[in-house]
Motif scaffolding. Structure first.
Motif, short mmCIF file in Angstrom:
data_model
loop_
_atom_site.label_atom_id
_atom_site.label_comp_id
_atom_site.label_asym_id
_atom_site.label_seq_id
_atom_site.Cartn_x
_atom_site.Cartn_y
_atom_site.Cartn_z
N VAL A 1 0.96 1.61 -11.57
CA VAL A 1 1.44 0.48 -10.77
C VAL A 1 0.95 -0.82 -11.41
O VAL A 1 -0.21 -0.93 -11.82
N LEU A 2 1.84 -1.80 -11.47
CA LEU A 2 1.50 -3.12 -11.99
C LEU A 2 1.78 -4.16 -10.91
O LEU A 2 2.83 -4.15 -10.27
N ALA A 3 0.83 -5.05 -10.72
CA ALA A 3 0.98 -6.15 -9.75
C ALA A 3 1.15 -7.45 -10.52
O ALA A 3 0.21 -7.91 -11.18
N PRO A 4 2.32 -8.09 -10.45
CA PRO A 4 2.56 -9.32 -11.18
C PRO A 4 2.33 -10.56 -10.33
O PRO A 4 2.22 -10.50 -9.10
N GLY A 5 2.26 -11.70 -10.99
CA GLY A 5 2.28 -12.99 -10.30
C GLY A 5 1.02 -13.35 -9.55
O GLY A 5 1.08 -14.11 -8.58
N LEU A 6 -0.15 -12.83 -9.97
CA LEU A 6 -1.39 -13.18 -9.27
C LEU A 6 -1.74 -14.64 -9.51
O LEU A 6 -1.88 -15.08 -10.65
N ARG A 7 -1.89 -15.40 -8.42
CA ARG A 7 -2.25 -16.82 -8.52
C ARG A 7 -3.55 -17.14 -7.81
O ARG A 7 -4.19 -18.13 -8.12
N GLU A 8 -3.92 -16.32 -6.83
CA GLU A 8 -5.09 -16.62 -6.02
C GLU A 8 -6.04 -15.42 -6.03
O GLU A 8 -5.61 -14.28 -6.19
N GLU B 1 0.83 -1.21 0.00
CA GLU B 1 0.00 0.00 0.00
C GLU B 1 0.86 1.26 0.00
O GLU B 1 0.53 2.25 -0.67
N SER B 2 1.95 1.23 0.74
CA SER B 2 2.83 2.41 0.77
C SER B 2 3.49 2.63 -0.59
O SER B 2 3.70 3.77 -1.02
N LEU B 3 3.83 1.54 -1.30
CA LEU B 3 4.43 1.66 -2.62
C LEU B 3 3.43 2.23 -3.62
O LEU B 3 3.79 3.03 -4.50
N VAL B 4 2.17 1.84 -3.49
CA VAL B 4 1.13 2.40 -4.36
C VAL B 4 0.97 3.89 -4.11
O VAL B 4 0.85 4.69 -5.05
N SER B 5 1.01 4.30 -2.85
CA SER B 5 0.92 5.73 -2.52
C SER B 5 2.11 6.49 -3.09
O SER B 5 1.95 7.61 -3.61
N VAL C 1 -5.03 -6.65 -4.30
CA VAL C 1 -4.56 -5.72 -5.33
C VAL C 1 -5.64 -4.71 -5.67
O VAL C 1 -5.39 -3.51 -5.80
N ARG C 2 -6.86 -5.19 -5.81
CA ARG C 2 -7.97 -4.26 -6.08
C ARG C 2 -8.14 -3.28 -4.93
O ARG C 2 -8.44 -2.10 -5.12
N GLY C 3 -7.99 -3.79 -3.70
CA GLY C 3 -8.15 -2.93 -2.54
C GLY C 3 -7.12 -1.81 -2.48
O GLY C 3 -7.40 -0.74 -1.94
N TRP C 4 -5.95 -2.04 -3.04
CA TRP C 4 -4.92 -1.00 -3.09
C TRP C 4 -5.17 0.03 -4.20
O TRP C 4 -4.48 1.03 -4.27
N GLY C 5 -6.14 -0.26 -5.05
CA GLY C 5 -6.43 0.65 -6.15
C GLY C 5 -5.59 0.40 -7.39
O GLY C 5 -5.51 1.26 -8.27
N ILE C 6 -4.99 -0.79 -7.50
CA ILE C 6 -4.17 -1.11 -8.68
C ILE C 6 -5.08 -1.60 -9.81
O ILE C 6 -5.95 -2.44 -9.59
N ARG C 7 -4.83 -1.09 -11.00
CA ARG C 7 -5.66 -1.45 -12.16
C ARG C 7 -4.99 -2.46 -13.08
O ARG C 7 -5.66 -3.14 -13.86
N LEU C 8 -3.66 -2.56 -13.03
CA LEU C 8 -2.92 -3.39 -13.97
C LEU C 8 -2.29 -4.58 -13.26
O LEU C 8 -1.69 -4.42 -12.19
N ALA C 9 -2.44 -5.77 -13.84
CA ALA C 9 -1.94 -6.97 -13.16
C ALA C 9 -1.56 -8.03 -14.18
O ALA C 9 -1.92 -7.97 -15.35
N GLN C 10 -0.82 -9.03 -13.70
CA GLN C 10 -0.41 -10.19 -14.49
C GLN C 10 -0.48 -11.42 -13.59
O GLN C 10 -0.51 -11.30 -12.37
N GLY C 11 -0.43 -12.58 -14.21
CA GLY C 11 -0.31 -13.80 -13.42
C GLY C 11 -1.15 -14.94 -13.93
O GLY C 11 -2.07 -14.75 -14.75
#
Length: 396
Positions: free
Chosen positions: A204-211, A191-195, A218-228
């Protein structure tokens, strides 16, 4: 979730490049074939970019550069039309422009435009290399590349260096994302990194989503872009024609307030009239004079991101004043522009009206709608929102 020879554009991505000793070997296919990892807009399920991870050549004197070049060639063979994300070791950027020539040539040979690639800088940064790295980034940006940093949260990367480098995308370390559901401290770190990213104007991109629990975080942090793997299988390829992937939907919280928020602003979207930031006031006058229905002109940068907004009525009134045309016609229109009132395309109608009401002097100015990477999609007229909400209240 828009620059010169052998260059690269804007697209978010992530990875732990296999040619770098610290990167996990699993990032490469066991056969040594390149991996294509789609970057997904979590709101729409659309694939907005592709990260390409290709094997390098053992013992290459240019650390990791062969893998970056191979990634370009692999994308060309796959006829990947989406923007590319190419991992590149920090050492290659620090060494300077001479070592980057093979990358430039590969892009030229693949007929890729500069705006179609983001270079993802990975690896630890030594304090003594700080100046050389920033100089290398300035050189890459000057020829058109967009810059990203990977491994945020686990890589040794001074935070003030991020502020000085002004990256387009920051990629959270997959290790941080993996441990988030079971480690509240890692969640606080993320969360601090997103801020931080928001503060310096980076995506911001969140990689490696498995679950799905990771996706919810990730959604709760407000991140829109992801991979995994949760979003796309490891054998995904751009040539398969899958421009959209399945994104598990969050469990909706149905409340009376949610029900009254109305549709998203993209349902009221109108084409925007855009001009580059360098346009003169005379250019704006010509555009407005050509079509009476135009209510605003959006000034955009080279990547189509809104940098200013010109309201038709106020602008023409100003230009019609004493000496207005003589003083301003040949000068940049940005001098007479207001800050663009930007709303993401997923903003509900009620929330957009609240944005419009924050400035009494500009209540009826058009709102500028942007996509997941901040590019102008069009405008929304506040009067259309008011009319829709009034009809909605009347039918209740």
């Amino acid at each position: 979730m828009t620059p010169p020879q052998a260059t690269a554009p804007d697209v978010p991505g992530f990875s732990d490049f296999a040619a770098i000793p610290s990167g996990p070997p699993s990032r490469l296919d066991r056969s040594g074939s390149p991996l294509f990892l789609p970057v997904v807009d979590l709101d729409t399920g659309g694939v907005v970019a592709v990260e390409v991870i290709a094997p390098g050549v053992p013992g290459d004197p240019r650390p990791g550069m062969d893998g970056t070049v191979n990634g370009v060639l692999a994308a060309s063979r796959e006829e990947a039309l989406l923007p590319l994300v190419l991992p590149i070791p920090a050492s290659a950027v620090i060494y300077g422009s001479a070592g980057l020539a093979p990358l430039h040539e590969a892009l030229r040979a693949s007929n890729r435009r500069p705006r179609e690639v983001i270079l993802m800088i990975e690896g630890d940064i030594s304090p003594r290399d700080r100046t050389a790295l920033l100089s290398g980034i300035d050189g890459l940006r000057a020829v058109g590349y967009l810059i990203a940093f990977g491994g945020l949260g686990t890589t040794y990367l001074p935070l003030d260096l991020l502020a000085d480098a002004s990256p387009y995308v920051l990629v959270i370390s997959p290790d941080v994302v993996e441990r988030v559901p079971r480690d509240p401290r890692r969640s606080g770190l993320a969360e601090s990194l997103v801020s931080l990213a928001r503060g310096i104007g980076a995506h911001v991109l969140a990689p490696g989503l498995r679950e799905e629990s990771q996706l919810a975080a990730v959604r709760g942090w407000g991140i829109r872009l992801a991979q995994g793997p949760l979003l796309a299988p490891l054998d995904w390829k751009p040539s398969h024609g899958h421009g959209r992937v399945h994104v598990p939907l969050p469990v909706p919280e149905t409340t009376p307030i949610d029900a009254m928020l109305g549709p998203r602003v993209q349902e009221f979207l109108l084409p925007a009239v855009t001009l580059p930031m360098e346009a003169t006031a005379e250019d704006v006058v010509s555009v407005l004079g050509a079509e009476p229905s135009i209510t605003s002109v959006v000034l955009v940068d080279e990547y189509q991101r809104p940098r200013g907004s010109i309201d038709r009525s106020r602008f023409l009134l100003f230009m019609a004043g004493a000496y207005g045309h003589a003083l301003h016609a040949r000068k940049p229109a940005g001098r007479l522009a207001d800050a663009a009132r930007v709303v993401p395309k997923t903003t509900p109608a009620i929330a957009a009206m609240q944005v419009a009401g924050r400035d009494n002097a500009r209540v009826y100015d058009d709102l500028v709608v942007v996509d997941e990477v901040g590019r102008c999609m069009g405008v929304v007229r506040v009067s259309d929102l008011i009319r829709h909400v009034a009809n909605l209240q009347h039918t209740r």
